[in-house]
Design a protein around this motif. Structure first.
Motif, PDB file in Angstrom:
ATOM      1  N   ALA A 116       0.772  -1.257  -0.062  1.00  0.00           N
ATOM      2  CA  ALA A 116      -0.046  -0.017   0.046  1.00  0.00           C
ATOM      3  C   ALA A 116       0.810   1.105  -0.017  1.00  0.00           C
ATOM      4  CB  ALA A 116      -0.976   0.186   1.234  1.00  0.00           C
ATOM      5  N   ILE A 117       2.156   1.238   0.935  1.00  0.00           N
ATOM      6  CA  ILE A 117       2.806   2.512   0.666  1.00  0.00           C
ATOM      7  C   ILE A 117       3.278   2.689  -0.621  1.00  0.00           C
ATOM      8  CG2 ILE A 117       5.185   3.252   1.819  1.00  0.00           C
ATOM      9  CD1 ILE A 117       4.218   1.963   4.438  1.00  0.00           C
ATOM     10  N   PRO A 127      -6.569   9.766  -6.334  1.00  0.00           N
ATOM     11  CA  PRO A 127      -7.665  10.102  -5.126  1.00  0.00           C
ATOM     12  C   PRO A 127      -7.626   8.847  -4.108  1.00  0.00           C
ATOM     13  CG  PRO A 127      -8.889   9.246  -7.126  1.00  0.00           C
ATOM     14  CD  PRO A 127      -7.583   9.254  -7.414  1.00  0.00           C
ATOM     15  N   TRP A 128      -6.632   8.549  -3.527  1.00  0.00           N
ATOM     16  CA  TRP A 128      -6.682   7.462  -2.421  1.00  0.00           C
ATOM     17  C   TRP A 128      -7.678   7.658  -1.274  1.00  0.00           C
ATOM     18  CZ3 TRP A 128      -4.642   3.577  -4.510  1.00  0.00           C
ATOM     19  CH2 TRP A 128      -3.436   3.493  -5.288  1.00  0.00           C
ATOM     20  N   SER A 129      -8.138   6.513  -0.915  1.00  0.00           N
ATOM     21  CA  SER A 129      -8.881   6.554   0.335  1.00  0.00           C
ATOM     22  C   SER A 129      -8.643   5.294   0.978  1.00  0.00           C
ATOM     23  CB  SER A 129     -10.521   6.531  -0.076  1.00  0.00           C
ATOM     24  OG  SER A 129     -10.768   5.086  -0.663  1.00  0.00           O
ATOM     25  N   VAL A 130      -9.064   5.202   2.307  1.00  0.00           N
ATOM     26  CA  VAL A 130      -8.749   4.019   3.124  1.00  0.00           C
ATOM     27  C   VAL A 130      -9.291   2.486   2.557  1.00  0.00           C
ATOM     28  CG1 VAL A 130      -9.277   2.674   5.370  1.00  0.00           C
ATOM     29  CG2 VAL A 130      -8.675   5.208   5.238  1.00  0.00           C
ATOM     30  N   LEU A 133      -7.454   1.731  -0.961  1.00  0.00           N
ATOM     31  CA  LEU A 133      -5.863   0.985  -0.557  1.00  0.00           C
ATOM     32  C   LEU A 133      -6.164  -0.144   0.057  1.00  0.00           C
ATOM     33  CD1 LEU A 133      -3.987   4.111   0.956  1.00  0.00           C
ATOM     34  CD2 LEU A 133      -3.371   3.011  -1.157  1.00  0.00           C
ATOM     35  N   ALA A 134      -7.217  -0.427   1.081  1.00  0.00           N
ATOM     36  CA  ALA A 134      -7.466  -1.868   1.456  1.00  0.00           C
ATOM     37  C   ALA A 134      -7.943  -2.738   0.193  1.00  0.00           C
ATOM     38  CB  ALA A 134      -8.629  -1.622   2.581  1.00  0.00           C
ATOM     39  N   GLU A 135      -8.569  -2.195  -0.691  1.00  0.00           N
ATOM     40  CA  GLU A 135      -9.007  -3.228  -1.690  1.00  0.00           C
ATOM     41  C   GLU A 135      -7.841  -3.512  -2.415  1.00  0.00           C
ATOM     42  OE1 GLU A 135     -12.310  -3.285  -5.616  1.00  0.00           O
ATOM     43  OE2 GLU A 135     -12.245  -1.180  -4.123  1.00  0.00           O
ATOM     44  N   ALA A 136      -7.082  -2.635  -2.934  1.00  0.00           N
ATOM     45  CA  ALA A 136      -5.868  -2.931  -3.543  1.00  0.00           C
ATOM     46  C   ALA A 136      -4.919  -3.892  -2.994  1.00  0.00           C
ATOM     47  CB  ALA A 136      -5.228  -1.486  -3.938  1.00  0.00           C
ATOM     48  N   PHE A 148      -2.259  -0.753   9.443  1.00  0.00           N
ATOM     49  CA  PHE A 148      -1.434   0.462   8.913  1.00  0.00           C
ATOM     50  C   PHE A 148      -0.987   1.415  10.107  1.00  0.00           C
ATOM     51  CE2 PHE A 148      -0.156   4.412   7.011  1.00  0.00           C
ATOM     52  CZ  PHE A 148       0.101   3.948   5.748  1.00  0.00           C
ATOM     53  N   ARG A 149      -1.918   1.691  11.146  1.00  0.00           N
ATOM     54  CA  ARG A 149      -1.586   2.498  12.118  1.00  0.00           C
ATOM     55  C   ARG A 149      -0.677   1.892  13.205  1.00  0.00           C
ATOM     56  NH1 ARG A 149      -5.441   7.378  14.472  1.00  0.00           N
ATOM     57  NH2 ARG A 149      -3.874   8.365  15.873  1.00  0.00           N
ATOM     58  N   GLU A 150      -0.954   0.598  13.369  1.00  0.00           N
ATOM     59  CA  GLU A 150       0.025  -0.028  14.232  1.00  0.00           C
ATOM     60  C   GLU A 150       1.255  -0.056  13.822  1.00  0.00           C
ATOM     61  OE1 GLU A 150      -1.745  -3.871  14.693  1.00  0.00           O
ATOM     62  OE2 GLU A 150      -2.958  -3.255  16.218  1.00  0.00           O
ATOM     63  N   LEU A 151       1.526  -0.177  12.615  1.00  0.00           N
ATOM     64  CA  LEU A 151       2.876  -0.272  11.839  1.00  0.00           C
ATOM     65  C   LEU A 151       3.660   1.166  11.758  1.00  0.00           C
ATOM     66  CD1 LEU A 151       2.516  -3.172   9.494  1.00  0.00           C
ATOM     67  CD2 LEU A 151       3.683  -3.105  11.855  1.00  0.00           C
ATOM     68  N   THR A 152       2.772   2.012  11.444  1.00  0.00           N
ATOM     69  CA  THR A 152       3.319   3.439  10.794  1.00  0.00           C
ATOM     70  C   THR A 152       3.318   4.475  11.835  1.00  0.00           C
ATOM     71  OG1 THR A 152       1.476   4.175   9.755  1.00  0.00           O
ATOM     72  CG2 THR A 152       3.101   2.925   8.373  1.00  0.00           C
ATOM     73  N   GLY A 153       2.246   4.069  12.806  1.00  0.00           N
ATOM     74  CA  GLY A 153       1.975   5.260  13.872  1.00  0.00           C
ATOM     75  C   GLY A 153       1.005   6.410  13.482  1.00  0.00           C
ATOM     76  N   GLU A 154       0.661   6.405  12.186  1.00  0.00           N
ATOM     77  CA  GLU A 154      -0.494   7.213  11.750  1.00  0.00           C
ATOM     78  C   GLU A 154      -1.464   6.643  10.672  1.00  0.00           C
ATOM     79  OE1 GLU A 154       1.762  10.022   9.476  1.00  0.00           O
ATOM     80  OE2 GLU A 154       2.843   8.517   8.574  1.00  0.00           O
ATOM     81  N   THR A 155      -2.534   7.091  10.538  1.00  0.00           N
ATOM     82  CA  THR A 155      -3.645   6.729   9.633  1.00  0.00           C
ATOM     83  C   THR A 155      -3.296   6.680   8.022  1.00  0.00           C
ATOM     84  OG1 THR A 155      -4.769   8.963   9.050  1.00  0.00           O
ATOM     85  CG2 THR A 155      -5.401   7.608  11.139  1.00  0.00           C
ATOM     86  N   PRO A 156      -3.811   5.763   7.373  1.00  0.00           N
ATOM     87  CA  PRO A 156      -3.459   5.624   5.814  1.00  0.00           C
ATOM     88  C   PRO A 156      -3.524   7.151   5.169  1.00  0.00           C
ATOM     89  CG  PRO A 156      -4.970   3.926   6.450  1.00  0.00           C
ATOM     90  CD  PRO A 156      -4.959   4.765   7.713  1.00  0.00           C
TER      91      PRO A 156
END
Length: 212
Positions: A116-117, A127-130, A133-136, A148-156
């Motif tokens: 996703a990153i 025009p990304w959205s949560v 990205l989740a679907e991709a 995503f938040r657990e690993l990066t510390g921020e929302t997508p």
């Protein structure tokens, strides 16, 4: 001196022969600059490790051969090999650090979050959205957002915005891109919307960032 980009220095003296390959690397890409923030002062690659020995020794031998023989195009070959050497060393460190590390390093190594990153990095204007990205990456919206938040510390979406602004800073440094062009390249509908997002994320206006 062998060229504009490299030179060969011999220092005579007593004792055993020591060969050093020295160089400087400048990172322009926003993702590379982010990586530099995590780098230790020293990366040590075991030259005799079974997984490292082939690429490390063959690359250094090739560079040494080109430096000694001074064939046409040697400067280009050496600089490209130096790039390979640095990238391989960084890969080795990332694979080791991500096993025990936290945050962004673990995120880019994760099969789905890392993908996703990469998608965001490859096409920030999308025009990304949560949801998209989740679907991709084949995840549910809620599961993706939590991991995503657990690993990066921020929302997508915080990551998407910050990445866009990092790209914007790189383009502003070039000095010849307009704010309207930046807004279009990064997926904003107007220059005003881009400027607001930039100031909210970076703490300064795009114009001030360009001047600084």
């Amino acid at each position: 001196e062998l060229g504009e980009r490299y030179e060969l220095i011999r220092v005579e003296g007593d004792g055993p022969t020591v060969r050093l390959v020295c160089g400087a690397v400048h990172f322009d890409d926003p993702a590379a600059r982010r990586l530099v923030e995590f780098l230790p002062r020293l990366i040590c690659v075991d030259a005799w490790d079974a997984t490292q020995i082939e690429w490390l020794h063959s690359t250094l031998r090739f560079m040494g051969s080109e430096a000694r023989e001074l064939k046409p195009g040697g400067e280009t070959i050496i600089t490209r090999l130096a790039d390979v050497l640095v990238i391989q060393a960084l890969r080795t460190w990332i694979s080791q650090a991500s096993e025990t590390g936290e945050g962004w390093l673990r995120a880019i190594q994760d099969p789905r979050i890392g993908r996703a990153i990469a998608l965001v990095h490859r096409d920030p204007a999308q025009p990304w959205s949560v949801e998209s990205l989740a679907e991709a990456v084949g995840m549910s919206r809620s599961g993706f957002a939590v991991q995503f938040r657990e690993l990066t510390g921020e929302t997508p979406m915080q990551y998407v915005t910050r990445w866009r602004m990092s790209v914007a800073v790189s383009l502003l440094r070039e000095g010849d891109v307009s704010l309207a062009e930046l807004a279009s390249e990064l997926g904003y509908q107007s220059e005003a919307a881009f400027s607001r997002a930039f100031k909210r994320t970076m703490g300064v206006s795009p114009g001030r960032a360009r001047r600084e």
